[in-house]
Design a protein around this motif. Structure first.
Motif, short mmCIF file in Angstrom:
data_model
loop_
_atom_site.label_atom_id
_atom_site.label_comp_id
_atom_site.label_asym_id
_atom_site.label_seq_id
_atom_site.Cartn_x
_atom_site.Cartn_y
_atom_site.Cartn_z
N ILE A 1 0.93 -1.14 -0.01
CA ILE A 1 0.49 0.03 0.31
C ILE A 1 0.97 0.98 0.11
O ILE A 1 2.37 0.97 0.95
CB ILE A 1 -0.95 -0.13 1.31
CG1 ILE A 1 -1.89 -0.73 0.87
CG2 ILE A 1 -2.05 1.30 1.23
CD1 ILE A 1 -2.96 -1.31 2.30
N THR A 2 0.20 2.06 -0.53
CA THR A 2 0.93 3.12 -0.78
C THR A 2 0.61 4.19 -0.53
O THR A 2 0.88 5.77 -0.46
CB THR A 2 1.86 3.62 -2.05
OG1 THR A 2 0.42 3.39 -2.98
CG2 THR A 2 2.93 2.24 -2.88
N GLY B 1 11.91 -0.60 1.71
CA GLY B 1 10.04 -0.07 1.75
C GLY B 1 9.60 -0.43 0.79
O GLY B 1 9.61 -1.23 -0.94
N SER B 2 8.73 0.26 -0.44
CA SER B 2 7.69 0.21 -1.86
C SER B 2 8.30 1.56 -2.63
O SER B 2 9.24 1.54 -2.90
CB SER B 2 6.32 -0.11 -1.52
OG SER B 2 6.26 1.24 -0.42
N ASP B 3 7.34 2.30 -2.75
CA ASP B 3 7.14 3.11 -3.78
C ASP B 3 8.73 4.45 -2.68
O ASP B 3 9.53 4.65 -4.26
CB ASP B 3 6.04 4.14 -3.80
CG ASP B 3 5.44 4.46 -2.90
OD1 ASP B 3 5.71 4.03 -1.49
OD2 ASP B 3 4.85 5.92 -2.68
N LYS B 4 8.99 4.85 -2.05
CA LYS B 4 10.06 5.00 -2.09
C LYS B 4 11.61 4.60 -0.69
O LYS B 4 12.11 5.12 0.30
CB LYS B 4 9.95 6.37 -0.59
CG LYS B 4 8.41 7.39 -1.61
CD LYS B 4 7.87 9.00 -0.21
CE LYS B 4 6.68 8.91 -1.01
NZ LYS B 4 7.05 9.78 -1.91
N LYS B 5 11.56 3.42 -1.20
CA LYS B 5 12.74 2.14 -0.98
C LYS B 5 14.13 3.25 -0.99
O LYS B 5 15.00 2.69 0.06
CB LYS B 5 12.46 1.16 -1.66
CG LYS B 5 12.74 1.39 -3.26
CD LYS B 5 13.02 0.38 -3.59
CE LYS B 5 13.61 -0.22 -5.10
NZ LYS B 5 13.33 -1.76 -5.79
N ASP B 6 14.53 3.91 -1.57
CA ASP B 6 15.53 4.08 -1.69
C ASP B 6 15.98 5.51 -0.18
O ASP B 6 17.12 5.68 0.07
CB ASP B 6 16.21 5.47 -2.96
CG ASP B 6 16.43 4.67 -3.51
OD1 ASP B 6 16.34 2.95 -4.16
OD2 ASP B 6 16.14 4.48 -5.18
N GLU B 7 15.13 5.76 0.11
CA GLU B 7 15.31 6.82 1.61
C GLU B 7 14.78 5.71 2.60
O GLU B 7 13.75 4.55 1.98
CB GLU B 7 13.73 7.89 1.15
CG GLU B 7 14.08 8.69 0.10
CD GLU B 7 13.30 9.50 0.71
OE1 GLU B 7 12.43 10.18 1.36
OE2 GLU B 7 12.75 10.58 -0.78
N VAL B 8 16.15 5.98 3.76
CA VAL B 8 15.54 5.42 4.75
C VAL B 8 15.80 6.18 5.81
O VAL B 8 16.59 7.23 6.62
CB VAL B 8 17.38 4.27 5.17
CG1 VAL B 8 17.17 3.65 6.19
CG2 VAL B 8 17.71 4.14 2.90
N VAL B 9 14.19 5.20 7.29
CA VAL B 9 14.53 5.80 8.21
C VAL B 9 15.36 5.20 9.45
O VAL B 9 15.57 3.65 9.20
CB VAL B 9 12.62 6.38 8.54
CG1 VAL B 9 12.73 6.08 10.01
CG2 VAL B 9 12.29 6.83 7.63
#
Length: 549
Positions: free
Chosen positions: A29-30, A321-329
């Motif tokens: 789900i995005t 992650g899914s659609d923003k997987k290149d960003e990391v928390v």
């Protein structure tokens, strides 16, 4: 409850690196709003009972206080990585073919050996007449030293003790503190308060390093007794083994040396009273002036430093992650503590249940909650890195190593949620028996949005009293600089730090599991979950719009 480490090692040998495959029954789900609707369901999987289960293992005597690089820390690393693996997280350290959950690296364990300085026929002893702070030793074997006097060791555009002085490869002798003018005000600050040049020896060390000096000797105190009194705390550090990240710099820093006035005067061919007359000369002139010292020529120095490598590891679990997987928390806690004190009578094991076993088990629980969500088809839009770091008690070394060798680019790192010491009441809150609070530190330093998110998540889901006492930049405890989030913040990455404060069991063998308030720890962990969930799933990455690093 006792932990059978041999059983875990057998599991690792039989199937290490295998992970559960998340269910593919649902498309990820995005839509951020839909994800918010289910967040509470997974937050509720973070329970006091599970926090207690993990902590009774990690803070047991069998783990020997989890001292960096020692047996107990290795056992804890194995336990945490097993939990990550069994919960379905992947090990992101592809270069580690043995255990991809480990970011392994070597620290350096070192201790001073024999040391002395001879000035002509006179001999001065290390740890008595002088001592070196840190681990840099440019005089491993006895060497002749060229001495240069450089006033107060200050180097600014307006005031420089290094003008027309060549100190490259030499030993600089400077006075402690900073000069005053004829009215008694400090020349550098122009006020009644000293600047960092007078308060922080590292300013003088850095200036000497910039000028290419081997070492900077800081004459401290006006007598041997005052030298001993002023340097007592530093000397305690210098006389025991230390652990640090081995410097890879081609130009090491100048070794900072605290030296007694008697030894300092001998190096400059003068007496202590004439040595300190230099300050009066500067006050009269209002600027650096030449000194009529006859610098000793026959000076030899030896400061032996014995060292050995000490292997250790950060433990990392990853959810893509899914659609923003290149960003990391990133969610962090340190899992090391201070180990065993064999010189102590009675209980010698410092189990560190609160510091920071409590934060470590919260990270384990948050990782499991996010993994369950992904398995059910509610995986985060941004990637999540759950990291328990080593070496915090030695100087934030594990997080420093990660910040210098990131597994994921720092520019792609959205924020760090750091948890250190939860589930206790500090001294002030014990007086009112109020455990429904949490100190929040740093959320507004780099991102106003992160501060707002933390406030909103707490109001909507948790209802803790958010205490910003230690977020004050003038707070003398300086907690903002004292836990692992700082190695992210100094690189411009927004952070939020959760902390319940200091109590009488801090760094004592009495920091035991039976004193943890698990219902309180559950509430803080759930707040951390909701904040991390929002950071991972909101449409836009939080802005960096503040200035404090």
């Amino acid at each position: 409850m006792r932990h059978n480490v041999y059983g875990y090692l057998l599991l690792a040998a039989l199937g290490f690196g295998c992970t559960k495959t998340p269910s593919a029954s649902k498309e990820p789900i995005t839509d951020a709003n839909k994800l918010r609707e289910v967040s509470e369901k997974y937050a509720e999987t973070v329970t006091a009972a599970d926090l207690s289960k993990h902590l009774h293992i990690l803070a047991s005597d069998e783990y020997e206080g989890r001292n960096t690089g020692e047996k107990g820390q290795k056992m804890a690393a194995e336990y945490i990585s097993r939990e990550f693996r069994e919960d379905g997280l992947t090990g992101p350290v592809k270069s580690n073919t043995t255990n991809p959950y480990y970011q392994s690296f070597d620290l350096e364990k070192s201790q001073w050996g024999s040391g002395y300085m001879t000035i002509g026929p006179e001999k001065y002893l290390m740890m008595q007449d002088f001592f070196v702070l840190g681990s840099n030793s440019p005089f491993q074997t006895e060497q002749a030293a060229d001495i240069v006097f450089a006033g107060y060791g200050i180097d600014t555009d307006e005031y420089s003790d290094y003008t027309n002085k060549d100190v490259k490869g030499k030993v600089v002798v400077v006075l402690a503190g900073e000069p005053k003018d004829a009215t008694g005000k400090y020349l550098i600050s122009g006020t009644d308060k000293a600047s960092d040049w007078g308060n922080d020896y590292r300013q003088k060390r850095n200036a000497a390093t910039k000028q290419g000096a081997k070492a900077v000797m800081i004459v401290t105190g006006t007598s041997q007794d005052e030298f001993n009194s002023l340097t007592q705390r530093y000397k305690a550090y210098a006389t025991r083994p230390s652990i640090g990240i081995k410097s890879s710099s081609e130009e090491p820093t100048a070794a900072p040396v605290f030296i007694s006035p008697v030894a300092g005067a001998a190096l400059l061919g003068t007496t202590t009273d004439k040595l300190f007359d230099y300050g009066n000369m500067v006050a009269k002139a209002g600027k650096p002036v030449p000194a009529n010292f006859t610098v000793a020529k026959d000076v030899k120095i030896k400061t032996e430093r014995k060292s050995e490598p000490l292997s250790t590891e950060n433990v990392l679990g990853f959810i893509e992650g899914s659609d923003k997987k290149d960003e990391v928390v990133v969610v962090t806690a340190h899992y090391d503590h201070v180990g065993v004190d064999t010189t102590k009578q009675g209980d010698q094991i410092y189990n560190g249940a609160n510091d920071d076993g409590s934060g470590t088990v919260a990270v384990i629980e948050l990782a499991e909650a996010f993994a369950k969500a992904k398995k059910d088809g509610y995986g985060p839009r941004r990637s999540m890195l759950f990291m328990t770091v080593t070496g915090e008690e030695k100087g934030l070394l594990g997080s420093e190593y990660y910040s210098e060798h990131p597994v994921f680019p720092l520019e792609n790192t959205v924020a760090d949620v750091n948890i250190d010491m939860i589930g206790r009441m500090d001294t002030d809150h014990e007086k009112t028996n109020d455990s429904n609070y949490i100190y929040v530190i740093g959320a507004d330093k780099l991102s106003s949005e992160l501060h707002q998110i933390n406030e909103e998540m707490n109001q909507k889901y948790v209802g803790l009293k958010l205490d910003y006492t230690y977020n004050d930049e003038n707070d003398p405890n300086r907690f903002y600089y004292r836990s692992d989030h700082y190695n992210f913040a100094k690189n411009g990455i927004p952070i939020v730090f959760y902390f319940n404060g200091v109590h009488k069991d801090y760094h004592q063998p009495s920091d035991e599991v039976d004193k943890i308030l698990f219902d309180s720890a559950e509430k803080v962990a759930r707040l951390a979950f909701h904040v991390a969930w929002e950071l991972a799933n909101r449409d836009n990455r939080i802005v960096v719009d503040s200035h404090k690093k």
